[in-house]
Scaffold this active site. Structure first.
Site, mmCIF file in Angstrom:
data_model
loop_
_atom_site.group_PDB
_atom_site.id
_atom_site.type_symbol
_atom_site.label_atom_id
_atom_site.label_comp_id
_atom_site.label_asym_id
_atom_site.label_seq_id
_atom_site.Cartn_x
_atom_site.Cartn_y
_atom_site.Cartn_z
ATOM 1 N N GLU A 44 -42.308 39.471 -33.629
ATOM 2 C CA GLU A 44 -43.510 40.109 -34.341
ATOM 3 C C GLU A 44 -44.128 38.709 -34.297
ATOM 4 O O GLU A 44 -43.314 37.966 -34.137
ATOM 5 C CB GLU A 44 -42.864 40.022 -36.187
ATOM 6 C CG GLU A 44 -42.215 41.428 -36.790
ATOM 7 C CD GLU A 44 -41.262 40.203 -38.092
ATOM 8 O OE1 GLU A 44 -42.391 39.826 -38.662
ATOM 9 O OE2 GLU A 44 -40.157 41.492 -38.288
ATOM 10 N N GLU A 98 -34.180 37.942 -39.124
ATOM 11 C CA GLU A 98 -34.883 36.508 -39.710
ATOM 12 C C GLU A 98 -33.798 36.233 -40.457
ATOM 13 O O GLU A 98 -34.174 35.329 -41.701
ATOM 14 C CB GLU A 98 -35.921 36.921 -40.574
ATOM 15 C CG GLU A 98 -37.491 37.560 -39.503
ATOM 16 C CD GLU A 98 -39.012 37.261 -40.314
ATOM 17 O OE1 GLU A 98 -38.345 37.434 -41.236
ATOM 18 O OE2 GLU A 98 -39.723 37.725 -39.734
#
Length: 640
Positions: free
Chosen positions: A573, A481
């Site tokens: 995720e 991320e």
């Protein structure tokens, strides 16, 4: 017979004949003669564009503007729906939304593009989309090209009904404006099945004739008044199908009513003296028995045949079974080969934390194929505060029991932890919990900061070496991320993050000789991509709203396009798990999903128990018991 009674009679007769066809289908596998043919591409109508001026606004904060946001000098557009606000939960209003009404001629799968406004140098933003009241997905609006403030991006594919559809947008994250929405057919090639009109069932003032020239087969259905032509089709699998209609119509533009499994729509037949073919749009068919019926009231035209082609995109990826590390261990090569072989045919189930993986087994009877865990508490600055971890031991045991292992690393900053309320030491991977400046460290290799980066990488290398010594290959996902910029490793932008990734790759591969790693990059943005030579799998993290089981096709396509189909694409995720049937329908070929821990898997809201049971017992979803016993040793999985 009076006209009203004639219409009623033929309606009853049509129903009886339709029922007879459905019964017959159980006795005769298919009444359709499937004619194999070359690949074709159906005609596509022009894109449909709806301006922000026509958007319907509701709720708090959202408004229409035609002037730039404060401080911006680049915007020169005609106006936009503004999501430049912070929601006030005490306002007594719901958060703002903008609804665009889109009218399409036929039902089917459409590409959705957005024209949007983001002030320069403010990064990418997120928006949430509902299609006809149902949540589709959250999508990312990439930052416009440098020196501009507007952009257009194809963000996802959506299923639309014939006629009016409502696309509703709400602000996911960040300030931005939407100038317009654009939809266009998702035009894909597929193999053809052809059914001649003379193979169908007719009633009313419809007859099979052969007086014309230029038709195919032995005749055509001549519509002369009230009546119908019905085809029975046995579909090999459920999903979207392209419909093409062979016809002639010398008497002016006509419309025919099309009824597919009881769902009615309308198809246009333009004027043509000779026999030609027109697209009838896309149909959603069920596996097995389906009926396709043409109804006419009074118009006169000829139907020659119909063609059905399953919408399944060509294989765009050309993925080698070789990991990017040429010295990868035999176990790693074998696993990489298995992943490539599975890609596009199945999806691997994954779960964060061993405790939640066990909970899934208790609820569904199945373990996920892949255990995801974290090197977080092996970070030196956490160990200095007393942190300990047994995640490596858990991973080794999981692999011994036949599962796949993936690790992320919530890398606590090497130094400069604030350690104050709200910014405690254990939150040290967030940029606002540390003063550590990654850009300074990387541009000053002689500095203490740079040496601490190497110290931390070396500490994690020791743990990865334990896995290598135990013959456990690892899907390794560092610097996750980064493009969100909320972690310190992404806070200074893409160049620093990519440089740090390259340093880590070199240090682990060439200095520590860790050859058990399959390298997973975690971003869909081209400017953040570190390069094909250091990435095996590209991935993204997606947290849709609770119970939104969409396939997230927009994100999948974005990643596949990023690597031009040459790398595996994974969902590293997620909150809600995509519905297995929708994943196949939309050709969202995620290699794996990896549901986040806690409420995302257990509270019954993000993923209902019924949904979890469906997912983990789906033939499309691979669970741990379905992995090959020789997963890490089979040479057949390796590149030849």
């Amino acid at each position: 017979m009076p006209d009203p009674w004639k219409k009623r009679f033929f309606s009853i007769l049509s129903f009886v004949l339709l029922s007879f066809l459905l019964v017959s289908l159980s006795l005769i596998p298919s009444l359709a003669k499937a004619e194999s043919a070359h690949l074709v591409t159906d005609g596509s109508p022009s894109p449909i564009v709806v301006s922000s001026k026509n958007a319907i606004l509701q709720g708090y904060g959202v408004e229409k503007r035609n002037i730039p946001y404060t401080g911006d000098t680049l915007y020169k557009g005609d106006g936009y729906v503004s999501f430049f606000y912070d929601y006030d939960p005490n306002s007594g209003k719901s958060d703002g939304t903008a609804t665009f009404k889109v009218n399409v001629p036929t039902a089917g799968l459409y590409r959705l593009s957005l024209g949007y406004y983001i002030p320069a140098d403010t990064g990418s933003k997120d928006t949430s989309i509902k299609v006809n009241g149902t949540m589709a997905e959250n999508v990312t609006l990439a930052a416009p090209p440098k020196g501009t403030a507007v952009n257009e991006k194809m963000v996802t594919k959506i299923m639309l009904n014939a006629g009016t559809n409502e696309l509703t947008f709400s602000r996911g994250w960040g300030y931005y404006g939407i100038e317009y929405v654009k939809v266009e057919f998702a035009n894909l090639p597929a193999a053809i099945s052809k059914m001649e009109a003379e193979e169908g069932a007719i009633i009313g003032e419809v007859s099979i004739e052969a007086a014309d020239t230029g038709y195919s087969g032995t005749g055509y259905a001549a519509f002369k008044g009230t009546g119908s032509l019905t085809f029975a089709y046995n579909a090999a699998s459920s999903g979207l199908y392209n419909l093409a209609i062979g016809y002639s119509n010398p008497n002016g533009d006509k419309k025919t009513q099309l009824v597919v499994n009881g769902q009615t729509s309308e198809t246009s037949l333009p004027t043509t003296v000779s026999y030609t073919e027109v697209s009838g749009g896309k149909l959603m068919l069920s596996a097995g028995n389906n009926t396709i019926q043409f109804n006419v009231d009074s118009d006169q035209y000829h139907i020659d045949y119909v063609k059905l082609s399953a919408v399944s995109p060509p294989k765009l990826h050309q993925i080698e079974k070789k990991p990017v590390n040429p010295n990868a261990t035999a176990e790693t090569k074998a696993l990489m080969g298995y992943l490539v072989d599975s890609y596009g045919s199945n999806i691997l189930s994954g779960q964060h934390t061993l405790e939640d993986a066990q909970w899934i087994k208790d609820q569904t009877g199945k373990y996920p194929a892949m255990l995801s865990t974290d090197m977080m508490d092996y970070s030196p600055s956490r160990i200095e505060h007393g942190a300990t971890s047994t995640e490596v031991e858990k991973a080794i045991q999981w692999a011994k029991e036949g599962g796949i292992v993936t690790f992320a690393w919530h890398w606590n900053a090497p130094k400069g932890l604030h350690d104050i309320p709200g910014k405690e030491w254990w939150r040290g991977f967030y940029k606002d919990a540390t003063t550590f400046d990654v850009q300074y460290a990387l541009t000053h290799p002689e500095s203490e900061e740079y040496q601490l980066i190497l110290r931390d990488i070396d500490a994690i290398a020791a743990q990865l070496k334990r896995l290598q010594d135990a013959h456990v290959p690892v899907l390794w996902r560092p610097l996750h991320e980064a493009e969100g910029k909320w972690f310190w490793w992404g806070a200074q932008g893409p160049d620093s993050a990519k440089q740090l990734y390259h340093i880590m790759y070199d240090r682990l591969t060439n200095y520590h000789h860790l050859n058990n790693l399959i390298w997973v990059w975690n971003s869909e943005s081209p400017e953040w991509y570190p390069g094909d030579d250091v990435v095996d799998i590209v991935s993204v993290d997606i947290y849709n709203q609770a119970a939104n089981y969409s396939p997230s096709i927009g994100k999948y396509d974005s990643l596949a396009n990023l690597v031009q189909g040459k790398k595996l694409v994974g969902l590293s995720e997620n909150g809600p798990i995509g519905d297995p049937e929708l994943l196949q329908t939309y050709s969202a070929h995620w290699l794996f999903f990896t549901t986040w821990t806690g409420d995302f898997i257990r509270n019954g809201q993000y993923n209902s128990l019924d949904h979890l049971i469906k997912v983990f017992n789906s033939d499309y979803v691979i669970t741990r018991d379905e992995l090959p016993q020789d997963l890490f040793t089979s040479s057949k999985n390796e590149a030849e």
